[in-house]
Enzyme design. Structure first.
Site, PDB file in Angstrom:
ATOM      1  N   GLY A 177       0.827  -1.199   0.000  1.00 29.52           N
ATOM      2  CA  GLY A 177       0.000   0.000   0.000  1.00 29.52           C
ATOM      3  C   GLY A 177       0.860   1.247   0.000  1.00 29.52           C
ATOM      4  O   GLY A 177       2.066   1.174  -0.213  1.00 29.52           O
ATOM      5  N   ASN A 178       0.245   2.385   0.219  1.00 30.21           N
ATOM      6  CA  ASN A 178       0.994   3.641   0.294  1.00 30.21           C
ATOM      7  C   ASN A 178       0.364   4.538   1.351  1.00 30.21           C
ATOM      8  O   ASN A 178      -0.674   4.201   1.927  1.00 30.21           O
ATOM      9  CB  ASN A 178       1.047   4.314  -1.077  1.00 30.21           C
ATOM     10  CG  ASN A 178      -0.333   4.633  -1.609  1.00 30.21           C
ATOM     11  OD1 ASN A 178      -1.050   5.454  -1.042  1.00 30.21           O
ATOM     12  ND2 ASN A 178      -0.733   3.961  -2.690  1.00 30.21           N
TER      13      ASN A 178
END
Ligand code: C5P
Length: 235
Positions: A29-30
């Site tokens: 993810g980020n």
């Protein structure tokens, strides 16, 4: 107050960060919180627009008053964005889309191996949703219903200040969108915070616009630029 500058306009906005699953419990993810996208949606609503909001993963709920769709992975976001963009006047791609995903999804939780070998994760490229939509728009020509005004975001770490105009102009050209909002990100900058500093670049050569302050203030500047560009009849 009279009708806002975006009255009668349909604005599609993607927000948040995608997650690319590795196994049933893990993902890549980020740090996107969705805050800038939420601020954009609110500013577009205030300006009188109908807002189609495509939410990937966000720390906060979507604002009230939008037409909401959700997506988790880049592939899902691509489908949802394409659907929302059809018939819209503007698409603002503020979502942080994973550039890569694990090459294979493992159907059961990856275990520590008995021989203590370090696991290797192979990544493959995700489609560039923005670039693909712009190619699609070009292929469809005047008969198509993809938005004439597409706004991209560029999050750059580190040296964004020095080369922002040059680098941004190159990215604007590469992506083919009409506007690009360039900002600097890092551990403690932008992602998850309430402040942002951006430079808005225009493909038609108009003077760049600098905006700094709360994400609400930055959103107002972006929406103002969008309204201005629509007023001039982009493309
Ligand atoms: O090339 P870069 O990732 O910096 O471009 C960022 C812009 O492109 C953002 O507007 C983002 O939403 C969009 N993007 C996309 N699909 C990707 C990666 C980025 O639409 N796979």
């Amino acid at each position: 107050a009279g009708p806002g500058p975006l009255a009668g306009k349909v604005v599609a906005i993607s927000a948040g960060g995608t997650r690319e699953p590795l196994d049933p419990v893990r993902y890549l993810g980020n740090r996107s919180s969705g805050r800038q996208g939420i601020a954009l949606a609110k500013a577009a609503l205030v300006a009188g627009a109908t807002v189609r909001f495509i939410a990937a993963h966000m720390d906060l709920p979507a604002p009230e008053g939008v037409e909401l769709s959700t997506a988790s992975t880049a592939a899902q976001l691509q489908g949802a964005v394409t659907e929302a963009a059809r018939g819209a006047d503007v698409l603002i791609m503020s979502a942080a889309v994973a550039d890569f995903r694990p090459a294979e999804y493992v159907g059961s939780k990856i275990k520590k191996s008995d021989d203590h070998a370090d696991p290797v994760i192979t990544l493959v490229r995700n489609p560039d949703i923005l670039a693909m939509l712009i190619a699609q728009r070009a292929a469809e020509g005047v008969a198509g219903d993809l938005p004439p005004l597409v706004v991209g975001f560029a999050a750059e770490t580190g040296d964004a200040e020095a080369g922002v105009l040059e680098y941004g102009a190159a990215k604007l050209a590469r992506k083919g969108c009409e506007m690009l909002v360039v900002n600097e990100v890092g551990e403690n900058l932008t992602f998850g915070t309430d402040e942002n500093t951006v430079t808005i670049l225009f493909a038609d050569g108009a003077e760049p616009v600098h905006a700094s302050g709360s994400k609400d203030q930055v959103a107002s500047s972006v929406i103002e630029a969008v309204a201005g560009a629509l007023g001039e009849g982009t493309r």
